[in-house]
Design a protein around this motif. Structure first.
Motif, PDB file in Angstrom:
ATOM      1  N   UNK B 115       0.754 -67.805   0.899  1.00 29.23           N
ATOM      2  CA  UNK B 115      -0.311 -67.307   0.024  1.00 29.23           C
ATOM      3  C   UNK B 115      -0.752 -65.930   0.514  1.00 29.23           C
ATOM      4  N   UNK B 116      -0.918 -64.966  -0.391  1.00 32.40           N
ATOM      5  CA  UNK B 116      -1.223 -63.597   0.037  1.00 32.40           C
ATOM      6  C   UNK B 116      -2.682 -63.427   0.457  1.00 32.40           C
ATOM      7  N   UNK B 117      -3.111 -64.188   1.430  1.00 32.20           N
ATOM      8  CA  UNK B 117      -4.501 -64.083   1.864  1.00 32.20           C
ATOM      9  C   UNK B 117      -4.718 -62.754   2.583  1.00 32.20           C
ATOM     10  N   UNK B 131      -0.124 -65.401 -13.093  1.00 37.39           N
ATOM     11  CA  UNK B 131       0.376 -66.773 -13.113  1.00 37.39           C
ATOM     12  C   UNK B 131       0.744 -67.106 -14.543  1.00 37.39           C
ATOM     13  N   UNK B 136       2.962 -73.101 -13.514  1.00 34.90           N
ATOM     14  CA  UNK B 136       2.057 -73.897 -12.700  1.00 34.90           C
ATOM     15  C   UNK B 136       2.107 -75.359 -13.127  1.00 34.90           C
ATOM     16  N   UNK B 137       2.173 -75.589 -14.446  1.00 34.15           N
ATOM     17  CA  UNK B 137       2.209 -76.974 -14.909  1.00 34.15           C
ATOM     18  C   UNK B 137       3.466 -77.666 -14.427  1.00 34.15           C
ATOM     19  N   UNK B 139       5.161 -76.950 -11.803  1.00 32.13           N
ATOM     20  CA  UNK B 139       5.020 -77.173 -10.367  1.00 32.13           C
ATOM     21  C   UNK B 139       4.154 -78.392 -10.119  1.00 32.13           C
ATOM     22  N   UNK B 140       3.105 -78.531 -10.932  1.00 33.49           N
ATOM     23  CA  UNK B 140       2.225 -79.678 -10.793  1.00 33.49           C
ATOM     24  C   UNK B 140       3.008 -80.958 -11.066  1.00 33.49           C
ATOM     25  N   UNK B 143       4.587 -82.219  -8.226  1.00 27.89           N
ATOM     26  CA  UNK B 143       3.680 -82.635  -7.157  1.00 27.89           C
ATOM     27  C   UNK B 143       3.318 -81.536  -6.178  1.00 27.89           C
ATOM     28  N   UNK B 144       3.370 -80.303  -6.633  1.00 25.16           N
ATOM     29  CA  UNK B 144       3.035 -79.206  -5.737  1.00 25.16           C
ATOM     30  C   UNK B 144       1.546 -79.254  -5.375  1.00 25.16           C
ATOM     31  N   UNK B 145       1.251 -79.010  -4.103  1.00 21.72           N
ATOM     32  CA  UNK B 145      -0.138 -79.083  -3.646  1.00 21.72           C
ATOM     33  C   UNK B 145      -0.740 -77.676  -3.619  1.00 21.72           C
ATOM     34  N   UNK B 146      -1.471 -77.339  -4.674  1.00 25.49           N
ATOM     35  CA  UNK B 146      -2.037 -75.998  -4.765  1.00 25.49           C
ATOM     36  C   UNK B 146      -3.125 -75.774  -3.725  1.00 25.49           C
ATOM     37  N   UNK B 147      -3.870 -76.831  -3.429  1.00 27.90           N
ATOM     38  CA  UNK B 147      -4.909 -76.676  -2.421  1.00 27.90           C
ATOM     39  C   UNK B 147      -4.303 -76.293  -1.077  1.00 27.90           C
ATOM     40  N   UNK B 150      -3.279 -72.608  -1.235  1.00 26.03           N
ATOM     41  CA  UNK B 150      -4.313 -71.571  -1.243  1.00 26.03           C
ATOM     42  C   UNK B 150      -5.197 -71.665   0.009  1.00 26.03           C
ATOM     43  N   UNK B 151      -5.496 -72.884   0.428  1.00 29.75           N
ATOM     44  CA  UNK B 151      -6.347 -73.044   1.606  1.00 29.75           C
ATOM     45  C   UNK B 151      -5.589 -72.695   2.880  1.00 29.75           C
TER      46      UNK B 151
END
Lengths: 614, 608
Positions: B115-117, B131, B136-137, B139-140, B143-147, B150-151
């Motif tokens: 993630x480009x933090x 995006x 994104x859908x 990926x969801x 089962x991609x974990x967006x949290x 990004x976190x």
């Protein structure tokens, strides 16, 4: 929202004219997505003399529910905004996995129109088809073989049907190797052959064969009960029966797509409710929020603030902004002790937590307005969702601030029948900050910018830019980074036009700056001089000319203030202003963009409908 | 090439393998375990023969016409990819170093969340990114974990950004390597060096003196420090020597060589290069090595923070292992723009720049074409199952990662394993040897691989591509001169309808041309014969009134170059044409380019 500004220079500056402020807001609302939407209706309960609030927090996501027109739903994310959301524990998975999707009114209309044209076109389809049948000769050997085999298979199946009069078990026996591919069922009371696991090319060939060689067979494409697409060859009694079947199928398909479109509206139902109820909408510094709401749920944003305002008025006739309210009212402003008027601060001052004793403390001599919160049939008198910057909580805070402000203004909720018409609010209703930075307030009723904020005002909130920025006296310079130093520019220009010629120099970013001259003529003088110097680039006059130092042999470009508007109006967003300016300047038409159809983008938005009492 | 019939006994094997595939474990790496994973992957990369790479990104193309179409030449395709690669973002980067031993593949898959933090608070690596909700859908759906991403995703800076950040923040860096003493010193230089030497000598003496006379008054010692310009670096005394220009830096370093106890450091400042040299005094030889190590460590820390995930790219790059990619043009462009530098403006520059990063890139898509015409095999999974059906090439995947927690059965990063499986399978079908004799490092690829290396499949056959056996039955060579773009259609039409329309209203025989819709607003017409094309152009321009407009390939090239990526191609054409009417038509450089007209329908499965 997933972001606020698509490039650093798109932030709001002191030297933005109101029309440019609108363009920047428009750009933001068009590019970013809304991921969370808070709505908190408030109802006055005359019996308990308190408000009852129902905070709602919606996760929304611009999922593509209906097949678009090759246009993808695309939105921008500002990295820092995502980090901000992450800091407050925003659940991205919930948003993307389960967020409610939506369709704006114009998207819905477009989809319905397409649907209509699709099914109307098809009526003329079969006639235009005839020529193409001849056209589509079978080129490949494999195709010819496959077609022949299919012709045989289908005719055998048909013969089986005719002889045995029922499911055609004989057919199944003879072709058991292929019974994964072909299965006999019934479709609309007619025997049919299900085609499975064939490639699209093969299916096309089968369709061709059925249409050409079997007058009583129809090739149809239906969506089954569990929304699985099926291709069938259906046996019909006669040509008229076949036509009947085809129109039935078509009607069915149309109905399905219609249902799909209707269900794709999703979250917009909430907005439609807010709009149709014509309740007072309360927001905190909500012009950007409003722009988002409009672009996501109604249609593309108009090109000017005036058009936008008149369009919004149709949907939301009564909007009040608590930020305007607090800053414009002397009494409330003093209460804030001249501090920041952010939502959480205002909430802290106006709605301090009720002490353990349960006695509501007074706020500046006025009794505290009691707000009870109802969530899922549970009532709280002192509610705290614990989630800071969650849209639902923000909406609740906004409503609480508003109700307390009203009490402080001396509005008695028991006797007031129609809040939007209340004279004490008339000074504030439908007045919004176009941008907080400039304190320009726009009147939603007229679309006019109120220059001096609301007459009766304290000086602090009207601390205007000093000295006043005169747009027509301004030249915009842009060029490679680190070439434009304010000091250099000032030195060079003063050498040419005299010492007092420059009023101020403001940097837009590292690649662009505004130079404000003392007189309007100097703008055209400067631009002309620059042009002539560039024309004779190598003559000794231009090399020795003091201005050449900052022009860098044509790498630094200049234009008047109107160019800035064109550049801001472009749908592009390069990170550096100079890059953006180059693209826009080299494509003159790109400046006056029609809307880029990037339909979608944003984040927590506090909006709240304040159900006023009967 | 030999085909083997798909046998029944094989199905069982395939099923078992498929079942086995579910248990593939891929090491998941986020910010928290990145430091531990780094040496691990380093060892894996250097012990393997190939590195497969696969990316999960936030989008592909914004509009139908913006994906790479068969009508694109290498140059226009690159422009499209360049735009997409700059706008979209990588969220997941899977790396799989692998070697082949017989029919066995030894693979070490790693999956990095990226993630480009903005770790350094300098507005980098990326201000914003686009995006596509469809990406994104999907990926969801996997089962991609967006949290987690990004976190806890790993940040990075590209090489170009790193050097920019160094200048921006300004820091100390050790003088690395021996600065070769320039043989000619001017008189001024010698005087300058002598002055530095005497100054340093005095300073060292002062330092040593003050060490002895510890009773020295605080005031006096601080005064002395002020006079001597002496500072403290950590616990050691240091002296900052200002320089007037970069040229003086080596002189100072040279002068400082005289003093064995002194460690020189560069002081870089914002906007300008080296501003001063700081000399740090050490008490002994051991102390000196200690200091050097300390500096190296802090630099290491800093570098880790700055480079972040790019370390992995650098590792792959320095290892010189061939990189195996699927859908190479887009993925490589993404890698280049995120981790190397902004994409250059032409395909050739891009190729050169990429070669310096990865000397060998192997495209699985390209190898697929050697077997047959599978233009539509964008999907690795589809390609794999196709091969399973038609060829017998049993491959055993040996995933040698220490089994992690067994409950960690998420499927992230399995795509990279499929890519490497597909690659090995293809090579074994094509009889390309992938094994390398023990101890021998790969300096030369097998000749058949050499040929396919570094050609980017994009469904475009680039000029440098000899493409033996690639020309498939149904694609024909068409010069870009024979193409006409047509837009301004009143309502949406299918290409069939449009073809009929052209036949009727312009009196062209249907055998003479073919039509494809590029998006809902614009179509491309290919004429087999240039004379007909000219006649057609004349007629369209003559009729005017109907709103139908047309343009030749040059205009299309300009559209791609202009950077106006509007949703509708027609709109772009309109704007580009309007502009060129005002400008004089100066650029008339005609490139001889050839594309392949594909007879199949153009809609491909999205490479999701």
């Amino acid at each position: 929202m997933t972001g606020v500004t698509s490039a650093p220079w798109r932030e709001s500056f002191d030297f933005d004219r109101p029309d440019i402020q609108y363009l920047k807001i428009k750009d933001s609302a068009e590019k970013f997505a809304v991921v969370q939407f808070g709505v908190c209706p408030f109802r006055w309960d005359p019996l308990s003399h308190s408000f009852l609030a129902h905070p709602h927090n919606f996760y929304i996501f611009p999922r593509q529910e209906i097949p678009g027109d090759g246009l993808s739903n695309e939105f921008l994310c500002q990295t820092s905004s995502l980090e901000f959301l992450a800091k407050y524990q925003f659940d991205f998975n919930k948003c993307i996995y389960e967020g409610i999707s939506y369709l704006s009114r114009s998207q819905e209309e477009e989809a319905l129109r397409q649907l209509d044209s699709l099914y109307n076109d098809n009526s003329g389809y079969s006639s235009s088809n005839s020529r193409n049948d001849a056209d589509a000769q079978l080129v490949r050997m494999a195709d010819i073989l496959f077609t022949e085999r299919m012709k045989y298979t289908v005719s055998e199946w048909r013969a089986g049907l005719l002889h045995e009069g029922n499911t055609g078990s004989g057919f199944r026996g003879s072709l058991n190797t292929m019974n994964q591919t072909f299965q006999t069922t019934f479709f609309q009371m007619r025997p049919a052959l299900v085609l499975n696991g064939l490639s699209s090319r093969q299916l096309r060939l089968i369709k061709l064969v059925t249409e050409k060689d079997f007058k009583d067979l129809a090739y149809v494409h239906v969506t089954g009960e569990n929304s699985v697409a099926q291709k069938l060859i259906v046996y019909t009694d006669s040509t008229s029966d076949r036509d009947l079947l085809m129109s039935e199928v078509k009607a069915c398909q149309k109905k399905d797509s219609l249902v799909k479109i209707k269900s794709a509206i999703g979250f917009r139902h909430v907005i439609d409710l807010l709009s149709s109820e014509k309740k007072l909408i309360v927001g905190h510094n909500c012009f950007l929020d409003l722009a988002h709401v409009y672009s996501k749920f109604f249609g593309p944003l108009p090109l000017t603030a005036e058009e936008f305002v008149s369009a919004v008025r149709k949907y939301f006739p009564n909007i009040i902004d608590t930020k305007v309210l607090i800053n414009s009212n002397d009494e409330l402003f003093l209460l804030m002790r001249k501090g920041s008027t952010s939502l959480s601060k205002a909430f802290g001052v106006l709605c301090p937590p009720i002490g353990p004793g349960g006695t509501s403390s007074d706020v500046a001599g006025k009794p505290r307005v009691k707000v009870e919160v109802q969530v899922d049939d549970q009532r709280f008198s002192n509610w705290n969702s614990g989630a800071k910057h969650e849209a639902g909580y923000d909406a609740f805070m906004t409503g609480s601030v508003f109700s307390q402000s009203c009490r402080n203004l001396g509005i008695d909720f028991n006797s007031v029948l129609n809040l939007p018409q209340n004279e004490k609010l008339q000074k504030y209703i439908n007045h919004l900050y176009l941008s907080w930075n400039n304190k320009d307030i726009i009147d939603l009723k007229t679309g006019k910018i109120l220059v001096e904020s609301l007459g009766s005002n304290n000086n602090t909130s009207t601390k205007r830019r000093n000295p006043k920025f005169v747009f027509s006296n301004t030249v915009l310079l842009w060029g490679p980074p680190s070439k434009l130093r304010a000091k250099d520019i000032r030195d060079c220009v003063c050498k040419v036009f005299g010492v007092g010629s420059i009023v101020s120099i403001c940097h837009l970013d590292e690649t662009a700056a505004f130079v404000q001259f003392s007189k309007e003529e100097l703008v055209s003088d400067f631009l002309e001089l620059k042009d002539s110097l560039e024309r004779e680039k190598n003559s000794p006059v231009s090399i020795l000319h003091p201005l050449s130092k900052i022009l860098e042999g044509g790498f630094v470009r200049a234009a008047n203030y109107e160019m800035y508007k064109d550049i801001c109006g472009s749908s592009l967003s390069q990170v550096l202003f100079a890059e953006q300016a180059e693209v826009v300047a080299s494509n003159p038409k790109a400046g006056v963009v029609k809307l880029a159809v990037e339909v979608d983008s944003y984040y927590p938005n506090e909006l709240l409908s304040d159900s006023c009492m009967k | 090439m030999f085909f083997k019939r798909f046998l029944c006994s094989h199905t069982a094997a395939a099923r078992r393998r498929h079942h086995h595939g579910k248990q593939w474990s891929v090491k998941q790496v986020t910010n928290s375990n990145f430091s531990e994973a780094l040496p691990e992957i380093k060892a894996c990369i250097f012990n393997s023969d190939f590195v497969a790479v696969s990316l999960q990104k936030t989008g592909g193309h914004s509009a139908t016409w913006q994906r790479i179409l068969p009508i694109d030449t290498a140059e226009t395709a690159y422009m499209k990819v360049k735009d997409a690669a700059t706008r979209f973002q990588i969220l997941q980067f899977s790396v799989c170093p692998f070697s082949v031993k017989g029919s066995k593949v030894i693979a070490h898959p790693f999956n990095f969340h990226v993630f480009p933090r903005d770790e350094l608070k300098v507005g980098m690596p990326s201000y914003s990114f686009s995006c596509q909700s469809s990406y994104l859908t999907s990926m969801a759906r996997e089962g991609f974990d967006f949290n987690a991403c990004i976190y806890n995703g790993i940040s990075y800076l590209s090489k170009a950004q790193e050097s920019a950040a160094k200048i921006q923040t300004g820091n100390l860096s050790p003088v690395n390597g021996a600065v070769e003493p320039s043989s000619v010193y001017s008189v001024a230089d010698t005087i300058f060096m002598e002055r530095i030497e005497s100054r340093v000598k005095n300073w060292i003496r002062a330092c040593k003196d003050s060490n002895k006379t510890e009773v020295a008054d605080a005031l006096i010692s601080s005064l002395r420090k002020l006079v001597a310009g002496s500072e403290v670096f950590g616990s050691r005394p240091s002296l900052t020597i200002d320089v007037c220009s970069e040229r003086q830096v080596p002189l100072v370093i040279e002068a400082l060589k005289e003093f064995v106890d002194v460690v020189p450091l560069h002081v870089t400042a914002k906007g300008v290069g080296v501003q001063a040299v700081r000399a740090v005094l050490t008490s002994s030889k051991e102390d000196k090595t200690l200091l050097e190590k300390e500096i190296q460590d802090t630099e290491h820390e800093q570098r880790k923070l700055v480079r972040g995930f790019r370390e992995v790219i650098d590792l792959i790059s320095t290892s010189q292992r061939p990189v195996v990619v699927h859908n190479s043009l887009y993925d490589l462009a993404l890698i280049h723009s995120k981790f190397q530098a902004p994409l250059p403006s032409t395909m050739d520059e891009f190729k050169n720049s990429l070669l310096s990063l990865f000397p060998h890139t192997l495209d699985v898509n390209h190898l697929m074409k050697e077997i047959g015409p599978f233009d539509k095999m964008n999907n690795v999974q589809a390609a794999l199952s196709y091969l399973e059906r038609r060829f017998s090439a049993p491959i055993d995947m040996d995933i040698s990662n220490q089994a992690e927690e067994p409950e960690n059965t998420n499927t992230h990063g399995h795509n990279v394993l499929r890519v490497c499986q597909l690659f090995v399978k293809l090579c074994s079908i094509l009889k390309i040897p992938l094994e390398f004799p023990e101890g021998e490092r790969i300096t030369q690829l097998a000749p058949s691989l050499q040929r396919t290396s570094n050609t980017f499949s994009s469904k475009v056959h680039t000029a440098d591509d000899d493409g033996v056996g690639i020309r498939s039955g149904n694609s024909e060579k068409v010069s870009t001169d024979n193409l006409v773009f047509l837009w301004g259609l009143k309502n949406r039409k299918s290409s069939r309808n449009l073809k009929n329309l052209i036949c009727d209203s312009y009196n062209v025989l249907s055998e003479e041309f073919d039509v494809r819709m590029l998006d809902r607003t614009c179509a491309v017409v290919v004429f087999w014969n240039a004379g007909v094309l000219d006649r057609f152009l004349g007629m369209v321009e003559g009729s005017g009134g109907e709103g139908l407009r047309c343009a030749r390939y040059n205009t299309y090239r300009r559209v791609c170059e202009s950077g106006l990526w509007k949703a509708d191609l027609a709109e772009c054409f309109d704007e580009t044409l309007d502009e060129s009417e005002t400008l004089s038509r100066t650029e008339a450089k005609l490139e001889e380019s050839v594309i392949y007209w594909n007879d199949d329908e153009m809609i491909n499965l999205d490479d999701l």
